[in-house]
Design an enzyme around this catalytic site. Structure first.
Site, PDB file in Angstrom:
ATOM      1  N   SER A  45      85.882  84.402 112.726  1.00 29.93           N
ATOM      2  CA  SER A  45      85.033  85.519 113.442  1.00 29.93           C
ATOM      3  C   SER A  45      84.212  84.540 114.339  1.00 29.93           C
ATOM      4  O   SER A  45      84.041  83.281 114.129  1.00 29.93           O
ATOM      5  CB  SER A  45      84.233  86.130 112.265  1.00 29.93           C
TER       6      SER A  45
ATOM      7  N   CYS B  68      93.242  90.484 116.420  1.00 28.44           N
ATOM      8  CA  CYS B  68      92.142  90.263 117.262  1.00 28.44           C
ATOM      9  C   CYS B  68      92.224  90.679 118.753  1.00 28.44           C
ATOM     10  O   CYS B  68      91.432  90.893 119.511  1.00 28.44           O
ATOM     11  CB  CYS B  68      91.929  88.800 117.417  1.00 28.44           C
TER      12      CYS B  68
ATOM     13  N   GLU C 164      82.549  93.995 116.863  1.00 25.08           N
ATOM     14  CA  GLU C 164      83.916  94.152 116.418  1.00 25.08           C
ATOM     15  C   GLU C 164      83.948  94.806 115.062  1.00 25.08           C
ATOM     16  O   GLU C 164      83.120  94.498 114.080  1.00 25.08           O
ATOM     17  CB  GLU C 164      84.466  92.779 116.264  1.00 25.08           C
TER      18      GLU C 164
HETATM   19  P1  NAD Z   1      86.288  84.050 109.199  1.00 25.71           P
HETATM   20  O1  NAD Z   1      85.316  83.573 110.030  1.00 25.71           O
HETATM   21  O2  NAD Z   1      85.622  84.731 108.045  1.00 25.71           O
HETATM   22  O3  NAD Z   1      87.240  83.225 108.303  1.00 25.71           O
HETATM   23  C1  NAD Z   1      88.266  82.555 109.170  1.00 25.71           C
HETATM   24  C2  NAD Z   1      88.410  81.087 108.220  1.00 25.71           C
HETATM   25  O4  NAD Z   1      87.419  80.391 108.489  1.00 25.71           O
HETATM   26  C3  NAD Z   1      88.883  81.386 106.757  1.00 25.71           C
HETATM   27  O5  NAD Z   1      89.798  80.342 106.296  1.00 25.71           O
HETATM   28  C4  NAD Z   1      87.440  80.957 106.217  1.00 25.71           C
HETATM   29  O6  NAD Z   1      87.846  80.628 104.686  1.00 25.71           O
HETATM   30  C5  NAD Z   1      86.976  79.883 107.001  1.00 25.71           C
HETATM   31  N1  NAD Z   1      85.517  79.702 106.962  1.00 25.71           N
HETATM   32  C6  NAD Z   1      84.417  80.448 106.812  1.00 25.71           C
HETATM   33  N2  NAD Z   1      83.387  79.762 106.902  1.00 25.71           N
HETATM   34  C7  NAD Z   1      83.430  78.658 107.098  1.00 25.71           C
HETATM   35  C8  NAD Z   1      82.488  77.628 107.546  1.00 25.71           C
HETATM   36  N3  NAD Z   1      81.363  77.734 107.479  1.00 25.71           N
HETATM   37  N4  NAD Z   1      83.379  76.408 108.149  1.00 25.71           N
HETATM   38  C9  NAD Z   1      84.515  76.203 108.010  1.00 25.71           C
HETATM   39  N5  NAD Z   1      85.424  77.311 107.725  1.00 25.71           N
HETATM   40  C10 NAD Z   1      84.986  78.505 107.282  1.00 25.71           C
HETATM   41  O7  NAD Z   1      87.220  85.339 109.746  1.00 25.71           O
HETATM   42  P2  NAD Z   1      88.251  86.259 109.103  1.00 25.71           P
HETATM   43  O8  NAD Z   1      87.545  87.298 108.544  1.00 25.71           O
HETATM   44  O9  NAD Z   1      89.272  85.363 107.958  1.00 25.71           O
HETATM   45  O10 NAD Z   1      88.974  86.859 110.238  1.00 25.71           O
HETATM   46  C11 NAD Z   1      88.558  87.862 110.895  1.00 25.71           C
HETATM   47  C12 NAD Z   1      88.065  87.192 112.342  1.00 25.71           C
HETATM   48  O11 NAD Z   1      89.182  86.339 113.145  1.00 25.71           O
HETATM   49  C13 NAD Z   1      88.080  88.478 113.498  1.00 25.71           C
HETATM   50  O12 NAD Z   1      86.658  88.344 113.749  1.00 25.71           O
HETATM   51  C14 NAD Z   1      89.100  88.242 114.508  1.00 25.71           C
HETATM   52  O13 NAD Z   1      88.784  88.725 115.772  1.00 25.71           O
HETATM   53  C15 NAD Z   1      89.333  86.752 114.332  1.00 25.71           C
HETATM   54  N6  NAD Z   1      90.517  86.456 114.939  1.00 25.71           N
HETATM   55  C16 NAD Z   1      90.485  85.748 116.347  1.00 25.71           C
HETATM   56  C17 NAD Z   1      91.757  85.608 116.678  1.00 25.71           C
HETATM   57  C18 NAD Z   1      91.944  85.043 118.002  1.00 25.71           C
HETATM   58  O14 NAD Z   1      93.267  84.391 118.546  1.00 25.71           O
HETATM   59  N7  NAD Z   1      90.760  84.944 118.840  1.00 25.71           N
HETATM   60  C19 NAD Z   1      93.093  85.806 116.047  1.00 25.71           C
HETATM   61  C20 NAD Z   1      92.849  86.352 114.821  1.00 25.71           C
HETATM   62  C21 NAD Z   1      91.728  86.919 114.274  1.00 25.71           C
END
Ligand code: NAD
Length: 483
Positions: free
Chosen positions: A227, A283, A385
């Site tokens: 995210s 995404c 989103e």
């Molecule tokens: P998220 O940001 O909650 O988590 C993603 C990852 O980051 C997880 O492994 C989580 O444990 C880790 N994380 C969370 N907080 C962290 C921190 N402070 N430091 C380091 N790591 C941390 O996202 P999500 O809910 O798992 O995924 C959905 C999001 O991902 C949506 O916003 C979507 O658009 C995005 N996404 C983007 C793409 C792209 O290519 N642009 C692809 C897929 C998903």
């Protein structure tokens, strides 16, 4: 119950503090596994193992590193069905999608970067004054890869494959919501030939594991998909340490349909898929459907008819087009967004409710494909989103208005454009502020191309040689050969 483990220094490791998280099947709401709830101590062990392994791995011929990636791909391919079952159980996605998209693409990622590293070449520049420059692309050492839950193995391998191919040792963290297939992959690493410590996988939460990877001094670069909020937190933590970062973040993607579109069956099917594939949890999904006013009514009728025919059901059933949303928290977020759309004056043309699938899935987090009309482009529903099976319809008059609506959010990941006017397509492609513009297609991917978003959708590009560049340091060597 299945108990997952970390992969550190080539071995399965229980978390040092012995804490675990439940891994829940979104289709049933029931926990089916436990995953390490690791902490900074586990990350430190993984980074130490990676630091020991990195020089030896970097010194191997590229063909040997490529061979390890190819063997890993072969091992996954030989187990495609169990991998697809695991991915579907873990994320709620239809098993048919895991079989046709997630796992094949993970295999393709591994093979692609095995070939890419073999084909990658350095540049050289001969100076007129008797000197020659050449560029070395050197591995960074230890790198961190952090991935999300929506395409778990697909995005996990999209990061670790170029990192490993380029000669780095990796400390990777899959999403704690969907850790199953990354764990399975880790169990095959030794058989594929990876020396101990080259690939380390630490399971746990963002605060517990993710932050520890981000802030560890020995981790030189961070490749993150997730995210925008987390991306900002990672960028802030990485900045004072001057780490390289690659951020693939959220989107609010437009699909723009002009009145000269050829509304064939295939076009309609792709536009519907672009909104609802993987329950809208991609995404790249087009969540804002902009339709030119001249065909708006006709298009809406045809679109609703097709969306109505989508079947929400047990992810294990071959006929299910949509499965369950990934978690209760995400289910609540998505249904909350639908409620907010109603309050913003949106008319729910289709869906809008939880689906009761029944049987083993009676407690699952299923939501109807939902189509909403009447929310202003500036409304929160059209700005933020949602990441679920929710599409808004927005009419527009001309190119200028389409551009202003499409570009009018903080995001810039992917746009799709539907028109039979070639000049318009090229014109729009230069003016749409997105990292990817698809014309008369959606999610057609060539792994050699740069992948990523502009504005709040990300920093940097993945894919092809861009990914290899990210995971290496370029060094200029200049030789004066006049004496
Ligand atoms: P998220 O940001 O909650 O988590 C993603 C990852 O980051 C997880 O492994 C989580 O444990 C880790 N994380 C969370 N907080 C962290 C921190 N402070 N430091 C380091 N790591 C941390 O996202 P999500 O809910 O798992 O995924 C959905 C999001 O991902 C949506 O916003 C979507 O658009 C995005 N996404 C983007 C793409 C792209 O290519 N642009 C692809 C897929 C998903």
């Amino acid at each position: 119950m299945l108990v997952l483990a970390n992969l550190i220094d080539g071995h399965a490791h229980a978390p040092r503090e012995g804490r675990y998280l439940d891994v829940v099947d979104p289709a049933t709401g029931q926990a089916f596994a436990r995953c390490p709830d690791s902490d900074a101590g586990d990350v430190a062990e993984a980074v130490a193992a990676a630091t020991r392994a990195a020089p030896g791995w970097a010194a191997l011929p590229v063909e040997v590193r490529a061979q390890c990636l190819r063997r890993l791909a072969d091992l996954v391919e030989a187990r495609l069905e169990p991998f697809a079952e695991a991915e579907s159980q873990d994320s709620g996605k239809p098993i048919a999608l895991a079989r046709s998209l997630d796992i094949p693409r993970a295999i393709a990622n591994l093979r692609f970067f095995a070939s890419a590293i073999e084909q990658w070449h350095g540049e050289s520049h001969a100076m007129t004054q008797g000197a020659i420059n050449y560029t070395l692309h050197l591995p960074l050492g230890v790198v961190g890869c952090i991935s999300p839950w929506n395409l778990p193995l697909y995005l996990f391998t999209w990061k670790i494959a170029p990192a490993l191919a380029a000669g780095n040792a990796v400390v990777a963290k899959p999403s704690e919501v969907t850790p199953y297939t990354a764990w399975l992959l880790g169990t095959l690493a030794a058989e594929a030939g990876f020396p101990p410590g080259v690939l380390n996988i630490v399971h746990g939460t963002g605060p517990g594991v993710g932050e520890s990877i981000v802030t560890h001094d020995a981790v030189k670069a961070l490749s993150f998909t997730g995210s925008t909020r987390t991306g900002v937190a990672i960028a802030s933590a990485a900045a004072p340490r001057l780490k390289k970062i690659s951020l693939e973040l959220g989107g609010k993607n437009p699909a723009i349909v002009f009145d000269d579109v050829d509304l064939s069956d295939e076009t309609m099917a792709t536009i519907v898929r672009s909104g609802f594939a993987n329950q809208g949890e991609i995404c790249l999904c087009g969540s804002r459907l902009l339709v030119q006013r001249g065909i708006y009514d006709r298009f809406r009728a045809a679109y609703l008819e097709r969306v109505r025919a989508l079947r929400v059901g047990d992810p294990r059933e071959p006929g299910s087009d949509l499965g369950a949303l990934v978690s209760q928290a995400h289910f609540e977020k998505v249904t909350g967004c639908i409620e907010r759309a109603r309050k913003e004056g949106g008319r729910i043309l289709l869906g809008g409710h939880r689906v009761s699938v029944g049987g083993r899935c009676s407690e699952g987090w299923f939501v109807e494909p939902t189509v909403i009309e009447g929310v202003a482009p500036s409304g929160a529903t059209n700005q933020e989103e949602i990441f679920g099976p929710v599409v808004t319809l927005i009419p527009f008059d001309d190119e200028a208005e389409a551009l202003s609506i499409a570009n009018g959010t903080p995001y810039g990941l992917a746009a799709s454009l539907w028109t039979s006017n070639l000049s318009r397509a090229h014109r729009m492609a230069t003016q749409l502020d997105f990292g990817i513009v698809w014309i008369n297609c959606w999610m057609l991917r060539d792994l050699r191309t740069p992948f990523g978003g502009s504005k709040q959708s990300g920093v940097g590009r993945e894919g092809g040689f861009d990914a290899l560049r990210f995971f290496t340091e370029a060094r200029n060597v200049c030789i004066d050969h006049r004496q």
